[in-house]
Design an enzyme around this catalytic site. Sequence first.
Site, PDB file in Angstrom:
ATOM      1  CG  ASP A  26       9.382  -2.444  -2.268  1.00  0.00           C
ATOM      2  OD1 ASP A  26      10.329  -2.662  -3.047  1.00  0.00           O
ATOM      3  OD2 ASP A  26       8.619  -1.626  -2.428  1.00  0.00           O
ATOM      4  N   PRO A  73       0.756  -1.158   0.147  1.00  0.00           N
ATOM      5  CG  PRO A  73      -0.064  -0.927   2.083  1.00  0.00           C
ATOM      6  CD  PRO A  73       0.864  -2.038   1.438  1.00  0.00           C
ATOM      7  CG  ASP A  74       0.783   5.921  -2.105  1.00  0.00           C
ATOM      8  OD1 ASP A  74       1.331   6.322  -1.092  1.00  0.00           O
ATOM      9  OD2 ASP A  74       0.377   6.402  -3.059  1.00  0.00           O
ATOM     10  CG  PHE A  75       3.432   5.129   3.913  1.00  0.00           C
ATOM     11  CD1 PHE A  75       3.944   5.933   5.075  1.00  0.00           C
ATOM     12  CD2 PHE A  75       3.601   4.202   3.679  1.00  0.00           C
ATOM     13  CE1 PHE A  75       4.680   5.147   5.867  1.00  0.00           C
ATOM     14  CE2 PHE A  75       4.332   3.190   4.496  1.00  0.00           C
ATOM     15  CZ  PHE A  75       5.031   3.748   5.619  1.00  0.00           C
ATOM     16  NE  ARG A  76       2.892  11.547   2.690  1.00  0.00           N
ATOM     17  CZ  ARG A  76       4.099  10.874   2.865  1.00  0.00           C
ATOM     18  NH1 ARG A  76       4.419   9.903   2.564  1.00  0.00           N
ATOM     19  NH2 ARG A  76       4.858  11.396   4.053  1.00  0.00           N
ATOM     20  CG  HIS A  79      13.450   6.784   2.316  1.00  0.00           C
ATOM     21  ND1 HIS A  79      12.401   7.128   1.703  1.00  0.00           N
ATOM     22  CD2 HIS A  79      14.095   8.086   2.563  1.00  0.00           C
ATOM     23  CE1 HIS A  79      12.163   8.611   1.358  1.00  0.00           C
ATOM     24  NE2 HIS A  79      13.497   9.133   1.782  1.00  0.00           N
ATOM     25  CG  ASN A  93       9.155   2.277  -3.123  1.00  0.00           C
ATOM     26  OD1 ASN A  93       8.459   3.161  -2.523  1.00  0.00           O
ATOM     27  ND2 ASN A  93       8.497   1.968  -4.252  1.00  0.00           N
TER      28      ASN A  93
END
Length: 238
Positions: free
Chosen positions: A105, A32-35, A120, A103
């Site tokens: 992941d 999922p996208d955070f925003r 990140h 990302n």
Amino acid sequence: MKEINQLKEFVEECSHIVFFGGAGVSTESGIPDFRSVDGLYHLKYAYPPEQILSHSFFLRNTEAFFQFYYDKMLYPKALPNITHKKLAMLEESGRLNAVITQNIDGLHQMAGSKNVIELHGSVHRNYCTKCGHFYSLQEVIDKAPIPLCSCGGIIKPDVVLYEEALNEDIISKAITAISSADMLIIGGTSLSVYPAAGFIHYYSGSKLVLINKSATPMDSNADLLITGSLGEVMESLI
């Protein structure tokens, strides 16, 4: 579609392409996208996600941090989608120089991309805060609810939390890649996370491509703006 044809022309003309991506790159892999409306920022927890994912919260409320981290940040079964795969193919063809991702992941590497600059960090790297020993993602999962090293130290994900600075070497690599690019593709990001979003200002070329479902602060600067699904757009390439 006129925009897709223009994108193909740009790609064919360039040999130093850089892709700068955000959470929207991985949403089609089930992360999922955070925003987004259904993203993590809209779920209800005892604390806001921004607070839980902060350095100070990690230190003060370690168990609550990892509960959220295990529940909402780890997707070990996620697989690369068409965007990850197409970018790996572009790199293999010699046209794409680097993927710069916000990302954590690791899906770009899983798809075959070699030069991935992770602004990140990554959930696949984890280290003991006491002795520095590194652990894999699976080892951290197996050590729930609080992953502890054999020395007794807490194992921290090698991801940049709120209140933490980005790695200087990573910043340098990202800026160098962007400033030397003859084409910059920005995809799946709202460009609202700083300092990462600020790096794109180092691009000085004439092929700035922006692909996103929603508007971004850089839309008016784009040489080519495509509003839509990143996966559908990328599927048209090579």
